[in-house]
Design a protein around this motif. Structure first.
Motif, short mmCIF file in Angstrom:
data_model
loop_
_atom_site.label_atom_id
_atom_site.label_comp_id
_atom_site.label_asym_id
_atom_site.label_seq_id
_atom_site.Cartn_x
_atom_site.Cartn_y
_atom_site.Cartn_z
N ALA A 88 0.83 -1.20 0.00
CA ALA A 88 0.00 0.00 0.00
C ALA A 88 0.86 1.26 0.00
O ALA A 88 0.57 2.23 -0.72
CB ALA A 88 -0.94 -0.01 1.20
N ARG A 89 1.95 1.26 0.80
CA ARG A 89 2.83 2.43 0.83
C ARG A 89 3.52 2.61 -0.51
O ARG A 89 3.74 3.75 -0.96
CB ARG A 89 3.87 2.28 1.95
CG ARG A 89 3.30 2.45 3.34
CD ARG A 89 4.38 2.79 4.36
NE ARG A 89 5.42 1.81 4.46
CZ ARG A 89 5.35 0.72 5.25
NH1 ARG A 89 4.25 0.50 5.96
NH2 ARG A 89 6.35 -0.13 5.32
N ALA A 90 3.88 1.51 -1.16
CA ALA A 90 4.50 1.60 -2.47
C ALA A 90 3.54 2.20 -3.49
O ALA A 90 3.93 3.06 -4.31
CB ALA A 90 4.96 0.23 -2.93
N ARG A 91 2.29 1.76 -3.46
CA ARG A 91 1.30 2.32 -4.38
C ARG A 91 1.11 3.82 -4.15
O ARG A 91 1.04 4.61 -5.09
CB ARG A 91 -0.03 1.57 -4.21
CG ARG A 91 0.00 0.13 -4.71
CD ARG A 91 -1.38 -0.49 -4.65
NE ARG A 91 -1.37 -1.86 -5.13
CZ ARG A 91 -1.79 -2.91 -4.43
NH1 ARG A 91 -2.26 -2.74 -3.19
NH2 ARG A 91 -1.75 -4.13 -4.95
N GLU A 92 1.02 4.21 -2.88
CA GLU A 92 0.87 5.62 -2.55
C GLU A 92 2.06 6.44 -3.05
O GLU A 92 1.90 7.56 -3.56
CB GLU A 92 0.72 5.78 -1.03
CG GLU A 92 -0.58 5.23 -0.47
CD GLU A 92 -0.58 5.19 1.05
OE1 GLU A 92 0.43 5.62 1.65
OE2 GLU A 92 -1.57 4.70 1.63
N SER A 93 3.26 5.88 -2.89
CA SER A 93 4.46 6.58 -3.33
C SER A 93 4.49 6.75 -4.85
O SER A 93 4.84 7.82 -5.37
CB SER A 93 5.71 5.80 -2.86
OG SER A 93 6.89 6.49 -3.20
N GLU A 152 21.48 -6.95 -16.72
CA GLU A 152 21.16 -6.66 -15.33
C GLU A 152 19.71 -6.17 -15.23
O GLU A 152 19.16 -5.66 -16.21
CB GLU A 152 22.09 -5.58 -14.75
CG GLU A 152 23.56 -5.98 -14.71
CD GLU A 152 24.40 -5.00 -13.91
OE1 GLU A 152 23.82 -4.13 -13.21
OE2 GLU A 152 25.63 -5.11 -13.97
N VAL A 153 19.14 -6.30 -14.05
CA VAL A 153 17.81 -5.75 -13.77
C VAL A 153 17.87 -5.00 -12.45
O VAL A 153 18.34 -5.56 -11.44
CB VAL A 153 16.72 -6.84 -13.72
CG1 VAL A 153 15.39 -6.24 -13.27
CG2 VAL A 153 16.55 -7.52 -15.08
N MET A 154 17.41 -3.75 -12.46
CA MET A 154 17.30 -2.97 -11.24
C MET A 154 15.89 -3.12 -10.69
O MET A 154 14.90 -2.89 -11.40
CB MET A 154 17.59 -1.49 -11.53
CG MET A 154 19.00 -1.21 -11.98
SD MET A 154 20.25 -1.50 -10.70
CE MET A 154 19.87 -0.17 -9.55
N LEU A 155 15.79 -3.52 -9.43
CA LEU A 155 14.51 -3.66 -8.75
C LEU A 155 14.25 -2.35 -8.01
O LEU A 155 14.92 -2.05 -7.02
CB LEU A 155 14.54 -4.84 -7.79
CG LEU A 155 14.92 -6.19 -8.41
CD1 LEU A 155 15.02 -7.27 -7.33
CD2 LEU A 155 13.92 -6.60 -9.50
N SER A 156 13.30 -1.57 -8.48
CA SER A 156 13.01 -0.26 -7.89
C SER A 156 11.99 -0.40 -6.78
O SER A 156 10.83 -0.74 -7.03
CB SER A 156 12.48 0.70 -8.98
OG SER A 156 13.45 0.91 -9.98
N CYS A 157 12.42 -0.13 -5.56
CA CYS A 157 11.55 -0.28 -4.39
C CYS A 157 10.85 1.05 -4.10
O CYS A 157 11.50 2.09 -4.00
CB CYS A 157 12.37 -0.71 -3.18
SG CYS A 157 13.12 -2.34 -3.35
N TRP A 158 9.54 1.00 -3.92
CA TRP A 158 8.76 2.21 -3.69
C TRP A 158 8.22 2.29 -2.26
O TRP A 158 7.59 3.28 -1.90
CB TRP A 158 7.63 2.30 -4.71
CG TRP A 158 8.15 2.62 -6.06
CD1 TRP A 158 8.61 1.74 -7.00
CD2 TRP A 158 8.33 3.92 -6.62
NE1 TRP A 158 9.06 2.41 -8.12
CE2 TRP A 158 8.90 3.75 -7.91
CE3 TRP A 158 8.07 5.21 -6.16
CZ2 TRP A 158 9.19 4.83 -8.74
CZ3 TRP A 158 8.36 6.29 -6.98
CH2 TRP A 158 8.91 6.10 -8.26
N SER A 159 8.45 1.27 -1.48
CA SER A 159 8.09 1.31 -0.06
C SER A 159 9.36 1.40 0.77
O SER A 159 10.40 0.87 0.39
CB SER A 159 7.31 0.05 0.33
OG SER A 159 7.18 -0.04 1.73
N ASP A 160 9.26 2.06 1.93
CA ASP A 160 10.44 2.21 2.79
C ASP A 160 10.64 1.01 3.72
O ASP A 160 11.47 1.07 4.63
CB ASP A 160 10.33 3.50 3.61
CG ASP A 160 9.10 3.53 4.50
OD1 ASP A 160 8.31 2.55 4.48
OD2 ASP A 160 8.92 4.52 5.23
N ASP A 161 9.94 -0.08 3.48
CA ASP A 161 10.08 -1.29 4.29
C ASP A 161 11.43 -1.94 4.01
O ASP A 161 11.64 -2.57 2.97
CB ASP A 161 8.94 -2.25 3.95
CG ASP A 161 9.03 -3.58 4.70
OD1 ASP A 161 9.94 -3.75 5.53
OD2 ASP A 161 8.19 -4.47 4.43
#
Length: 283
Positions: A217-222, A262-271
């Motif tokens: 949910a935090r990732a979606r909000e971000s 390579e693949v960069m995994l972009s994290c959108w939550s601060d977890d």
């Protein structure tokens, strides 16, 4: 295939924990995004702190908006980071799109592509130890890597792709795997036509959020907040974000099949716990 991690928009001090955790593996690099009119750390400062806090992982701007910056200063910062990190720094560059960032620093948005090409020529002279203005000495320090740090370009416009073969080491692809193959093939062809040896580094990007529902949910909000200027893009980004183990594996496999190294995994939550979950999932 090597996997990287792009950090979320969160408190700069907290991102040092992300860097240390990612440095433990299995990730090959950690990326920091760039904006001006946004609540994010300045990437070159953040990457310097990360370089000092890590030993193995590459630190990368993901990506610096070059036309917003003075090229001599950016070249000096990059060379300093290259030495500070022991050659682990990768300079990712793009022209940028959001007009508010350009307004904030008094830069011209319409001429940003032309300005970037001019900047690259200046930066190469700095890294080669050549004076950039007649009657002055060279701008140090010299980069650890001859010719400057690893240089990657993001974007999908023809001019952006052409810069890879002319100036760079590789390409950071901002589109989903299904649309990436054609761009990768064009970059490879331009590289060969330019007479470059070897092949360009091809990097894909996947928006991810792995964890309990509050994390997702935090990732979606971000994502919605970040792309608020473009509601359709925001909705599409949320809809395509990989939030399950299967979806993340599938996205990485699709990029591999498209030719990515390579693949960069972009994290959108601060977890912070996502690092361990992603490492277990993809190791």
């Amino acid at each position: 295939m090597t996997l990287g991690l792009a950090v979320p928009f969160t408190d700069p001090a907290a991102l040092l924990a992300w860097a240390r955790r990612a440095d433990a593996g299995p990730f090959g690099r950690i990326g920091v995004p760039d904006r001006i009119v946004y609540d994010n750390p300045e990437p070159m400062v953040m990457l310097a702190a990360m370089a000092a806090a890590t030993e193995r992982i590459r630190v990368q701007s993901e990506v610096v908006l070059a036309p917003l910056r003075d090229p001599v200063l950016l070249a000096k910062q990059s060379a300093t980071l290259d030495r500070l990190s022991g050659g682990r720094f990768s300079l990712g560059l793009a022209v940028g799109a959001r007009q508010d960032d350009f307004l904030a620093v008094g830069a011209d948005h319409a001429s940003r592509g032309r300005r970037m090409d001019e900047q690259l020529a200046i930066m190469r002279r700095v890294w080669a130890g050549e004076p950039v203005v007649a009657g002055t000495g060279p701008v140090g320090p010299a980069p650890l890597r001859a010719g400057g740090p690893e240089l990657l370009f993001g974007g999908f416009a023809p001019a952006a792709l052409a810069r890879v073969a002319r100036w760079g080491s590789g390409y950071v692809c901002p589109v989903p795997p299904g649309a990436a193959q054609g761009l990768f093939e064009l970059v490879r062809r331009q590289w060969k036509d330019a007479g470059r040896a070897g092949e360009p580094l091809l990097v894909g990007q996947v928006n991810v959020a792995l964890g309990p529902e509050p994390t997702v949910a935090r990732a979606r909000e971000s994502l919605l907040r970040y792309y608020a200027f473009a509601p359709e893009l925001a909705a599409q980004s949320v809809a395509t974000m990989a939030t399950t183990a299967g979806a993340i594996r599938d996205a990485v496999a699709a990029y591999r099949d498209a030719g990515a190294h390579e693949v960069m995994l972009s994290c959108w939550s601060d977890d912070l716990g996502q690092i361990g979950r992603l490492a277990d999932l993809l190791s």
